[in-house]
Design a protein around this motif. Structure first.
Motif, PDB file in Angstrom:
ATOM      1  N   GLY A 165       0.783  -1.235   0.000  1.00 20.14           N
ATOM      2  CA  GLY A 165       0.000   0.000   0.000  1.00 20.14           C
ATOM      3  C   GLY A 165       0.810   1.277   0.000  1.00 20.14           C
ATOM      4  N   ALA A 166       2.130   1.199  -0.238  1.00 20.81           N
ATOM      5  CA  ALA A 166       2.962   2.403  -0.255  1.00 20.81           C
ATOM      6  C   ALA A 166       2.694   3.214  -1.521  1.00 20.81           C
ATOM      7  CB  ALA A 166       4.437   2.024  -0.174  1.00 20.81           C
ATOM      8  N   VAL A 167       2.655   4.513  -1.389  1.00 20.95           N
ATOM      9  CA  VAL A 167       2.419   5.411  -2.512  1.00 20.95           C
ATOM     10  C   VAL A 167       3.759   5.760  -3.142  1.00 20.95           C
ATOM     11  CG1 VAL A 167       1.486   7.635  -3.214  1.00 20.95           C
ATOM     12  CG2 VAL A 167       0.360   6.330  -1.399  1.00 20.95           C
ATOM     13  N   LEU A 168       3.866   5.519  -4.470  1.00 16.74           N
ATOM     14  CA  LEU A 168       5.098   5.770  -5.206  1.00 16.74           C
ATOM     15  C   LEU A 168       4.794   6.568  -6.462  1.00 16.74           C
ATOM     16  CD1 LEU A 168       6.728   2.219  -4.997  1.00 16.74           C
ATOM     17  CD2 LEU A 168       7.297   4.217  -3.586  1.00 16.74           C
ATOM     18  N   LEU A 169       5.839   7.124  -7.039  1.00 21.53           N
ATOM     19  CA  LEU A 169       5.690   7.847  -8.301  1.00 21.53           C
ATOM     20  C   LEU A 169       5.489   6.857  -9.444  1.00 21.53           C
ATOM     21  CD1 LEU A 169       8.551  10.507  -7.983  1.00 21.53           C
ATOM     22  CD2 LEU A 169       6.117  10.879  -7.639  1.00 21.53           C
ATOM     23  N   HIS A 170       4.657   7.262 -10.422  1.00 21.56           N
ATOM     24  CA  HIS A 170       4.515   6.484 -11.653  1.00 21.56           C
ATOM     25  C   HIS A 170       5.791   6.705 -12.459  1.00 21.56           C
ATOM     26  CE1 HIS A 170       3.081   5.015 -15.476  1.00 21.56           C
ATOM     27  NE2 HIS A 170       1.931   4.640 -14.927  1.00 21.56           N
ATOM     28  N   GLN A 171       6.686   5.737 -12.434  1.00 20.60           N
ATOM     29  CA  GLN A 171       8.047   5.953 -12.902  1.00 20.60           C
ATOM     30  C   GLN A 171       8.095   6.296 -14.392  1.00 20.60           C
ATOM     31  OE1 GLN A 171      10.701   2.949 -11.608  1.00 20.60           O
ATOM     32  NE2 GLN A 171      12.535   3.912 -12.455  1.00 20.60           N
ATOM     33  N   ALA A 172       7.392   5.562 -15.245  1.00 13.54           N
ATOM     34  CA  ALA A 172       7.440   5.830 -16.697  1.00 13.54           C
ATOM     35  C   ALA A 172       6.894   7.219 -17.002  1.00 13.54           C
ATOM     36  CB  ALA A 172       6.656   4.756 -17.454  1.00 13.54           C
ATOM     37  N   TRP A 173       5.748   7.538 -16.417  1.00 18.54           N
ATOM     38  CA  TRP A 173       5.155   8.862 -16.656  1.00 18.54           C
ATOM     39  C   TRP A 173       6.063   9.955 -16.129  1.00 18.54           C
ATOM     40  CZ3 TRP A 173       3.911  13.022 -13.701  1.00 18.54           C
ATOM     41  CH2 TRP A 173       3.057  13.966 -14.263  1.00 18.54           C
ATOM     42  N   PHE A 174       6.634   9.751 -14.952  1.00 15.99           N
ATOM     43  CA  PHE A 174       7.469  10.778 -14.332  1.00 15.99           C
ATOM     44  C   PHE A 174       8.738  11.023 -15.152  1.00 15.99           C
ATOM     45  CE2 PHE A 174      10.851  11.975 -11.337  1.00 15.99           C
ATOM     46  CZ  PHE A 174      10.320  13.162 -10.861  1.00 15.99           C
ATOM     47  N   GLU A 175       9.352   9.987 -15.652  1.00 12.60           N
ATOM     48  CA  GLU A 175      10.574  10.165 -16.435  1.00 12.60           C
ATOM     49  C   GLU A 175      10.286  10.893 -17.743  1.00 12.60           C
ATOM     50  OE1 GLU A 175      12.261   6.321 -16.871  1.00 12.60           O
ATOM     51  OE2 GLU A 175      12.967   6.190 -14.790  1.00 12.60           O
ATOM     52  N   ASP A 176       9.159  10.578 -18.396  1.00 15.12           N
ATOM     53  CA  ASP A 176       8.808  11.294 -19.624  1.00 15.12           C
ATOM     54  C   ASP A 176       8.552  12.770 -19.349  1.00 15.12           C
ATOM     55  OD1 ASP A 176       9.041   8.944 -20.985  1.00 15.12           O
ATOM     56  OD2 ASP A 176       6.889   8.500 -20.996  1.00 15.12           O
ATOM     57  N   ARG A 177       7.792  13.077 -18.305  1.00 19.94           N
ATOM     58  CA  ARG A 177       7.498  14.474 -17.998  1.00 19.94           C
ATOM     59  C   ARG A 177       8.761  15.231 -17.572  1.00 19.94           C
ATOM     60  NH1 ARG A 177       2.853  17.198 -16.988  1.00 19.94           N
ATOM     61  NH2 ARG A 177       2.130  15.740 -18.593  1.00 19.94           N
ATOM     62  N   LEU A 178       9.625  14.581 -16.815  1.00 25.31           N
ATOM     63  CA  LEU A 178      10.868  15.218 -16.394  1.00 25.31           C
ATOM     64  C   LEU A 178      11.752  15.533 -17.593  1.00 25.31           C
ATOM     65  CD1 LEU A 178      12.704  16.124 -14.068  1.00 25.31           C
ATOM     66  CD2 LEU A 178      13.573  13.777 -13.943  1.00 25.31           C
ATOM     67  N   GLN A 179      11.810  14.627 -18.563  1.00 32.88           N
ATOM     68  CA  GLN A 179      12.607  14.863 -19.764  1.00 32.88           C
ATOM     69  C   GLN A 179      12.019  16.002 -20.589  1.00 32.88           C
ATOM     70  OE1 GLN A 179      15.542  13.442 -20.384  1.00 32.88           O
ATOM     71  NE2 GLN A 179      15.739  14.824 -22.139  1.00 32.88           N
ATOM     72  N   GLN A 180      10.704  16.102 -20.633  1.00 35.35           N
ATOM     73  CA  GLN A 180      10.067  17.212 -21.359  1.00 35.35           C
ATOM     74  C   GLN A 180      10.443  18.557 -20.735  1.00 35.35           C
ATOM     75  OE1 GLN A 180       5.887  16.307 -21.296  1.00 35.35           O
ATOM     76  NE2 GLN A 180       6.078  14.597 -22.726  1.00 35.35           N
ATOM     77  N   TYR A 181      10.423  18.632 -19.414  1.00 36.24           N
ATOM     78  CA  TYR A 181      10.805  19.880 -18.758  1.00 36.24           C
ATOM     79  C   TYR A 181      12.281  20.187 -18.993  1.00 36.24           C
ATOM     80  CZ  TYR A 181       6.547  21.078 -16.217  1.00 36.24           C
ATOM     81  OH  TYR A 181       5.274  21.486 -15.896  1.00 36.24           O
TER      82      TYR A 181
ATOM     83  N   ASP B 111      14.003  19.369 -21.634  1.00 36.71           N
ATOM     84  CA  ASP B 111      14.148  19.816 -23.016  1.00 36.71           C
ATOM     85  C   ASP B 111      13.721  21.275 -23.179  1.00 36.71           C
ATOM     86  OD1 ASP B 111      15.022  17.309 -23.656  1.00 36.71           O
ATOM     87  OD2 ASP B 111      13.069  16.586 -24.358  1.00 36.71           O
ATOM     88  N   VAL B 112      12.725  21.688 -22.413  1.00 35.23           N
ATOM     89  CA  VAL B 112      12.252  23.069 -22.519  1.00 35.23           C
ATOM     90  C   VAL B 112      13.215  24.031 -21.824  1.00 35.23           C
ATOM     91  CG1 VAL B 112      10.400  24.652 -21.859  1.00 35.23           C
ATOM     92  CG2 VAL B 112       9.842  22.390 -22.757  1.00 35.23           C
ATOM     93  N   HIS B 113      13.646  23.671 -20.627  1.00 33.10           N
ATOM     94  CA  HIS B 113      14.518  24.546 -19.830  1.00 33.10           C
ATOM     95  C   HIS B 113      15.962  24.081 -19.985  1.00 33.10           C
ATOM     96  CE1 HIS B 113      10.974  26.337 -17.917  1.00 33.10           C
ATOM     97  NE2 HIS B 113      10.518  25.113 -17.751  1.00 33.10           N
ATOM     98  N   LYS B 114      16.583  24.486 -21.092  1.00 33.03           N
ATOM     99  CA  LYS B 114      17.967  24.120 -21.344  1.00 33.03           C
ATOM    100  C   LYS B 114      18.942  25.236 -21.011  1.00 33.03           C
ATOM    101  CE  LYS B 114      17.261  20.606 -24.908  1.00 33.03           C
ATOM    102  NZ  LYS B 114      17.560  20.204 -26.302  1.00 33.03           N
ATOM    103  N   ALA B 115      18.468  26.469 -20.993  1.00 30.16           N
ATOM    104  CA  ALA B 115      19.345  27.598 -20.698  1.00 30.16           C
ATOM    105  C   ALA B 115      18.664  28.511 -19.684  1.00 30.16           C
ATOM    106  CB  ALA B 115      19.665  28.364 -21.984  1.00 30.16           C
ATOM    107  N   PRO B 116      19.004  28.420 -18.419  1.00 33.00           N
ATOM    108  CA  PRO B 116      19.955  27.463 -17.833  1.00 33.00           C
ATOM    109  C   PRO B 116      19.321  26.083 -17.663  1.00 33.00           C
ATOM    110  CG  PRO B 116      19.028  28.834 -16.120  1.00 33.00           C
ATOM    111  CD  PRO B 116      18.474  29.347 -17.410  1.00 33.00           C
ATOM    112  N   LEU B 117      20.162  25.079 -17.617  1.00 30.34           N
ATOM    113  CA  LEU B 117      19.703  23.706 -17.505  1.00 30.34           C
ATOM    114  C   LEU B 117      19.149  23.450 -16.104  1.00 30.34           C
ATOM    115  CD1 LEU B 117      19.460  20.908 -18.806  1.00 30.34           C
ATOM    116  CD2 LEU B 117      21.757  20.398 -17.937  1.00 30.34           C
ATOM    117  N   LEU B 118      17.940  22.943 -16.052  1.00 27.34           N
ATOM    118  CA  LEU B 118      17.298  22.633 -14.781  1.00 27.34           C
ATOM    119  C   LEU B 118      17.324  21.123 -14.545  1.00 27.34           C
ATOM    120  CD1 LEU B 118      14.186  24.997 -14.840  1.00 27.34           C
ATOM    121  CD2 LEU B 118      16.466  25.442 -13.960  1.00 27.34           C
TER     122      LEU B 118
END
Length: 414
Positions: free
Chosen positions: A77-93, A95-102
Motif C-alpha cells: 500500500g505504499a504510494v510511489l511515483l509512476h516511474q514511466a510517466w514521471f521520467e517522460d514528464r521530467l525529460q520534457q521539462y 528539453d524546454v529549460h535548457k538555458a539554464p539547464l534545470l
C-alpha cells in the motif's frame, strides 16, 4: 503559544548544522498553492505530490519550477511515483529549460506542521535512489492556512511551509533483556544501531526576478479584487444606501444597479480599465514623439537641397527645438524593434485577421437575424390575437342580427 508535537521522522540536529542554502522562487509557491487549492475544492482523493526543478550549485539549491506528479500504489500500500510517466514528464521539462539547464532537486507534498509522516518516506527514498541523492522535501502546511495560525497569520509572517533535507542517523542498539552494565564493561568502537532516514529542517530565502515580480503582482491584485468585502465596509455601504434611499428614491436604483457586479466582473472591469489606460498612455507618448519629430529641421542626409538652403539662409525660426541625438537614437532603436513585433508570415497573419473579422461579422449578422426572427414572431402573435378578436366580433354581430330577424318574422296567415 503551545509547542507543536514533532514527528518522529524529524532529526534532532539543528538546521544550522547543514551548509545547504535554499533559494525559493515565487513560481514554485504559486504552483504548489494552485495544486493544493484545486485538490481541496474538487475533493480529490489521494496524496498531493509534485516535483521541484531548479539548479544545484555546490551548497546552493534554487527551486525555480514545479509540476504535479502521478502516483501509484506499490507494495504494502505504499504510494510511489509512476516511474514511466514521471521520467517522460521530467525529460520534457529538461528539453524546454535548457538555458539554464534545470534538474530535479526535490519534491513537494502536503504535511502537518509537526513534520513529514510515514507515507512520505517511500516517495522520498524512490527519488533518492533513482534521481537525486540530495533531493529536498518542501512540506506545505494547509492546516496553518485554514486555521490562520501564528507566524503572522498570513499578514506578512512566515510562509506555511518547511523545507527538509534527508539524513541517515544511527540509533543506539537496544539492550538485551537481563543484561547489566558494569564499570568494567567497554564499548566496542563503531557499535551502532541501524541507520534510519530522518528529515532535517533547512533555512530558505525567497528570491525573485523581474518577470516573476510582475506575475506575482498581477496575481496579488487579482486575488485582492476577488476577495469578499469586509463586514465593516458592508455595514457602511448599507448605511449609506439607507440614507440615500431616504433622501432620494431615484438614487437607490442607481446604487442597486452598481451592486449587481460580481467580484469576477469587477476584476474584469479593472483589467479592461488598466489596458485602456495603457493604450491611452501609449497613444499620448507616440503623439509627443510625432510632434517632436515634425518640429525638427530637415535632415541633411535625406534632403541635400533643403539642407544647403538652410545653411546659406541660416535658421529661419527661433522656435526650432535643439536637436537631442540621445532622443533620436532612442527613437531609431524603437523603430528598429518594430519589425520584431510584426509576424514573420504577414500573409498568413492578414488572412487570420480577416477570418476573425468575418467570424465577428457573421456572429453579429446571426444575432441580427435572431432578433429579426424574434420580432417577426412577436408581430405574428399580436396579429393573430387581433385577427381572432375581429373574427369573434363579426361572428357575434351576425348571430345577433339573425336573432333580430327571427323575432320580427311575420305571423302565419290562417
Amino acid at each position: 503559544m503551545a509547542l507543536l508535537n514533532t514527528s518522529s521522522l524529524v532529526s534532532s540536529h539543528k538546521a544550522s548544522d547543514s551548509g545547504l542554502q535554499i533559494h525559493l522562487h515565487p513560481l514554485v509557491l504559486l504552483t504548489v498553492s494552485d495544486l493544493i487549492t484545486r485538490h481541496i475544492l474538487r475533493r480529490r482523493e489521494g496524496p498531493i505530490v509534485g516535483a521541484l526543478l531548479g539548479q544545484h550549485n555546490g551548497r546552493d539549491i534554487a527551486l525555480e519550477h514545479a509540476f504535479e506528479c502521478q502516483v501509484v500504489n506499490g507494495e504494502q500500500g505504499a504510494v510511489l511515483l509512476h516511474q514511466a510517466w514521471f521520467e517522460d514528464r521530467l525529460q520534457q521539462y529538461k528539453d524546454v529549460h535548457k538555458a539554464p539547464l534545470l534538474e530535479l532537486v526535490g519534491w513537494f507534498s502536503a504535511a502537518p506542521p509537526s513534520g513529514p509522516q510515514d507515507q512520505h518516506v517511500p516517495i522520498h527514498q524512490q527519488i533518492l535512489h533513482h534521481y537525486n541523492e540530495t533531493a529536498v522535501l518542501l512540506a506545505f502546511h494547509p492546516s496553518d492556512v485554514l486555521e490562520g495560525r501564528g507566524q503572522g497569520g498570513g499578514q506578512g509572517g512566515k510562509l506555511p511551509l518547511t523545507i527538509y533535507e534527508s539524513v541517515y542517523e544511527g540509533t543506539q542498539p537496544a539492550a538485551k533483556p537481563g543484561a547489566t552494565t558494569t564499570d568494567g564493561d567497554m564499548d566496542v568502537d563503531g557499535q551502532e544501531g541501524p541507520l534510519d532516514l530522518k528529515f532535517r529542517e533547512l533555512p530558505y530565502s525567497v528570491d525573485t526576478g523581474e518577470a516573476e515580480m510582475i506575475g506575482v503582482d498581477f496575481v496579488a491584485r487579482g486575488g485582492g479584487n476577488a476577495t469578499n468585502i469586509d463586514t465593516k465596509q458592508k455595514d457602511k455601504a448599507q448605511a449609506s444606501q439607507t440614507q440615500v434611499a431616504e433622501s432620494d428614491p431615484s438614487e437607490t436604483q442607481i446604487l442597486n444597479d452598481t451592486s449587481i457586479l460580481s467580484p469576477e466582473d469587477e476584476e474584469l472591469l479593472t483589467s479592461l480599465t488598466a489596458r485602456a489606460n495603457a493604450v491611452k498612455m501609449l497613444h499620448g507618448r507616440i503623439k509627443v514623439l510625432k510632434e517632436y519629430l515634425t518640429t525638427l529641421p530637415p535632415s541633411y542626409l535625406t534632403s541635400t537641397s533643403t539642407a544647403d538652403s538652410d545653411m546659406t539662409d541660416g535658421p529661419s525660426s527661433t522656435d526650432t527645438p535643439q536637436i537631442d541625438h540621445t532622443i533620436l537614437r532612442s527613437v531609431q532603436a524603437l523603430i528598429n524593434r518594430l519589425p520584431i513585433l510584426i509576424p514573420a508570415d504577414g500573409l498568413a497573419f492578414d488572412q487570420e485577421s480577416i477570418a476573425e473579422k468575418k467570424d465577428v461579422a457573421l456572429v453579429e449578422l446571426l444575432g441580427d437575424l435572431t432578433n429579426g426572427t424574434k420580432n417577426i414572431r412577436e408581430m405574428g402573435k399580436k396579429f393573430d390575437i387581433v385577427n381572432t378578436t375581429k373574427q369573434r366580433k363579426r361572428r357575434g354581430n351576425r348571430y345577433g342580427q339573425s336573432q333580430v330577424f327571427e323575432d320580427v318574422e311575420e305571423p302565419a296567415v290562417d
